[in-house]
Design an enzyme around this catalytic site. Structure first.
Site, PDB file in Angstrom:
ATOM      1  N   ASP A 130      80.684  31.033 -36.539  1.00 56.91           N
ATOM      2  CA  ASP A 130      80.293  29.988 -35.596  1.00 56.91           C
ATOM      3  C   ASP A 130      78.801  30.102 -35.324  1.00 56.91           C
ATOM      4  OD1 ASP A 130      82.875  28.929 -35.260  1.00 56.91           O
ATOM      5  OD2 ASP A 130      83.359  30.413 -33.736  1.00 56.91           O
ATOM      6  N   ASP A 149      84.858  22.943 -37.099  1.00 55.94           N
ATOM      7  CA  ASP A 149      85.454  22.694 -35.784  1.00 55.94           C
ATOM      8  C   ASP A 149      85.109  21.292 -35.297  1.00 55.94           C
ATOM      9  OD1 ASP A 149      86.315  25.350 -35.841  1.00 55.94           O
ATOM     10  OD2 ASP A 149      84.580  26.063 -34.699  1.00 55.94           O
TER      11      ASP A 149
END
Length: 169
Positions: A130, A149
């Site tokens: 991330d 995401d």
């Protein structure tokens, strides 16, 4: 004897999965390229302030959304990988059956690309990479996330929109 002329159309046949798989592939490619770039330019935990509300940061997520189950013993890697693979297979089935429904298939293609992008991370690295970090003064940081995401969330929103449109018809 007369023969039929073959005509080529830029519009895909109603039963073609090709455009939707192309969209999923683009999401996977963008997701993996951005993750590789951030991994090469940052060390784990490093942050670069971009704006007053946005940073780039290299973070690892061993769990699911919002790091759910991240601190477990490692079984979650295989569990979430299996869920991602299962979801991808089911989405492929749905795309084949409903390839003519544009909004529905856009939603599925985005979710498919995001799911496969995160599955690749789990298989290759053992965690999801991330790097997008949004925050607001006094309210703290939203959990870091990535392109996969984002695609999943946009796909889910389009899925809800498609269903609302279908109900209102």
């Amino acid at each position: 004897m007369a023969t039929k002329k073959k005509t080529f159309s830029s519009k895909p046949a109603s039963g073609s999965m090709t455009p939707w798989l192309g969209i999923a592939f683009i999401i996977i490619l963008l997701d993996q390229l951005t993750k590789i770039t951030v991994s090469k330019l940052f060390v784990y935990g490093e942050e670069k302030v971009v704006t007053s509300f946005f940073n780039l940061v290299l973070a690892y997520n061993r769990g699911a959304a919002f790091s759910f189950l991240a601190n477990e013993g490692g079984w979650q890697r295989h569990f979430f990988t299996a869920i991602g693979v299962g979801a991808a297979l089911y989405i492929l089935y749905l795309l084949k059956r409903h390839s003519g429904q544009r909004l529905f298939c856009w939603a599925l293609a985005l979710i498919l690309g995001g799911a496969i992008g995160n599955v690749i991370d789990r298989v290759v690295y053992g965690h999801v990479i991330d790097f997008l970090d949004f925050h607001w003064k006094g309210f703290g940081h939203f959990p870091a996330f990535n392109i996969a995401d984002t695609a999943i969330c946009i796909g889910a929103a389009l899925f809800v929109l498609d269903e609302l449109r279908r109900v209102n018809k």
